[in-house]
Design an enzyme around this catalytic site. Structure first.
Site, short mmCIF file in Angstrom:
data_model
loop_
_atom_site.label_atom_id
_atom_site.label_comp_id
_atom_site.label_asym_id
_atom_site.label_seq_id
_atom_site.Cartn_x
_atom_site.Cartn_y
_atom_site.Cartn_z
N PRO A 166 0.75 -0.93 -0.05
CA PRO A 166 0.09 0.03 0.01
C PRO A 166 0.67 0.96 -0.19
O PRO A 166 1.64 1.11 0.46
CB PRO A 166 -0.59 -0.57 1.32
N GLU A 167 0.63 2.12 -0.88
CA GLU A 167 0.97 3.51 -1.00
C GLU A 167 -0.16 4.30 -0.06
O GLU A 167 -0.35 3.69 0.31
CB GLU A 167 1.18 4.42 -2.39
N HIS A 169 -3.24 -15.92 6.79
CA HIS A 169 -1.50 -15.29 7.05
C HIS A 169 -1.53 -14.27 8.51
O HIS A 169 -0.91 -13.68 8.38
CB HIS A 169 -0.54 -15.22 6.15
N ARG A 229 3.27 -12.35 3.35
CA ARG A 229 5.30 -12.26 2.73
C ARG A 229 6.22 -12.35 4.11
O ARG A 229 6.94 -11.90 4.48
CB ARG A 229 5.26 -10.78 1.83
#
Length: 275
Positions: free
Chosen positions: A2-3, A96, A115
């Site tokens: 996300p930015e 996750h 990740r």
DNA sequence: CTTGTACCCTGACCGC
DNA sequence: TGCGGTCAGGGTACAA
């Protein structure tokens, strides 16, 4: 992943539900998402019984301000997400879960990170201030002017795309919106920062603000990993003009969009419109 | 100081 | 169906 627009969307989703809540319990399922200076043990101990006084954002960081003056800084990096509820709303979407923060209203804030490049970082107020001082200006603030962009561009030989992604020069712009802003400004991403004319800097300044604002209005860009809270999708992916469109025709001139690599990241641009 | 590269990690996708 | 290579909205450590 996300930015600025995505993180701000998440902040807006969470703020009304989290402000004033007390953290009653903490579960850490993957130690590596607890970022320095704490280890999972001291992290849990320090967070227990803290009240969230405010939910903020700076650059791409979501911030939970706590009632003892400390700040829980979350770095979503590429695949971090949040869900909030008494149960996990969509177990298929959140496979996750790395940490759970239990709240005094019976709900749980779930931190999911496939990740595990992101994480949660608990800082003293003073430590956060020191971190904060290293970040560039917020581009959506009214006080952010073309002159601020001009100043950092003037002193660098690096490609303007890399400059836009450097959080110390301007905060919150990442790989998608750097490419999109450069396209809108008609500036070749490979140009050295200091080679831009005053006119180009002005256009780029306007484009950066415009693209971030529009993306925020659309709740961000969702195509792979990013989701707002509880899996909600953004809509700005339908408005992207160059990002992810290598080989497809430019929406302005029909020439194929090109993909190059800069500083190890993909850059997309139109060789004709961004000459 | 600046600038580029390697790396952290998992999963999706593509060509063979 | 499997296998290897590539890629992914980030940031940091390290080398040159």
């Amino acid at each position: 992943m996300p930015e600025l627009p995505e993180v701000e969307t998440i902040r807006r989703d969470l703020e009304p539900d989290l402000t004033g809540r007390t953290i009653t319990g903490i579960e850490v399922h993957h130690d590596d998402i607890v970022l320095a200076p704490h280890d999972p043990r001291s992290f849990r101990r320090r967070l227990e019984a803290r009240k969230i006084t405010r939910v903020g954002r700076r650059a791409k960081y979501l911030l939970f301000y706590l009632d003892d003056g400390s700040v829980l800084q979350t770095q979503l990096r590429m695949s971090g997400r949040f869900a909030l509820g008494t149960e996990l709303p969509d177990p298929g979407e959140f496979r996750h879960i790395a940490a759970r923060l239990h709240l005094d209203d019976g709900r749980t804030l779930f931190y999911d990170d496939m990740r595990r490049l992101g994480g949660l970082r608990l800082l003293e107020g003073r430590e956060w201030e020191a971190e904060e001082a290293r970040l560039g200006p917020e581009p959506l603030e009214a006080s952010y002017r073309a002159a601020d962009l001009a100043r950092v561009l003037a002193v660098t030989r690096a490609p303007v795309k890399n400059l836009l992604m450097d959080q110390r020069r301007v905060a919150g712009v990442g790989n998608i919106y750097a490419s999109e802003a450069l396209f809108r400004a008609g500036v070749d991403p490979r140009r050295a920062g200091r080679e831009l004319t005053a006119r180009e800097v002005k256009r780029l300044h306007r484009s950066v603000r415009e693209v971030l604002r529009e993306a925020l209005d659309q709740a961000g860009t969702s195509f792979q990993n990013y989701r707002a809270v509880n899996g909600r999708s953004g809509e700005f992916q339908f408005s992207l003009r160059v990002y992810g469109r290598a080989g497809e025709p430019c929406r302005t001139c029909r020439q194929p969009i090109e993909r190059i690599v800069q500083a190890g990241r993909s850059t997309f641009y139109c060789p004709s419109c961004q000459a």
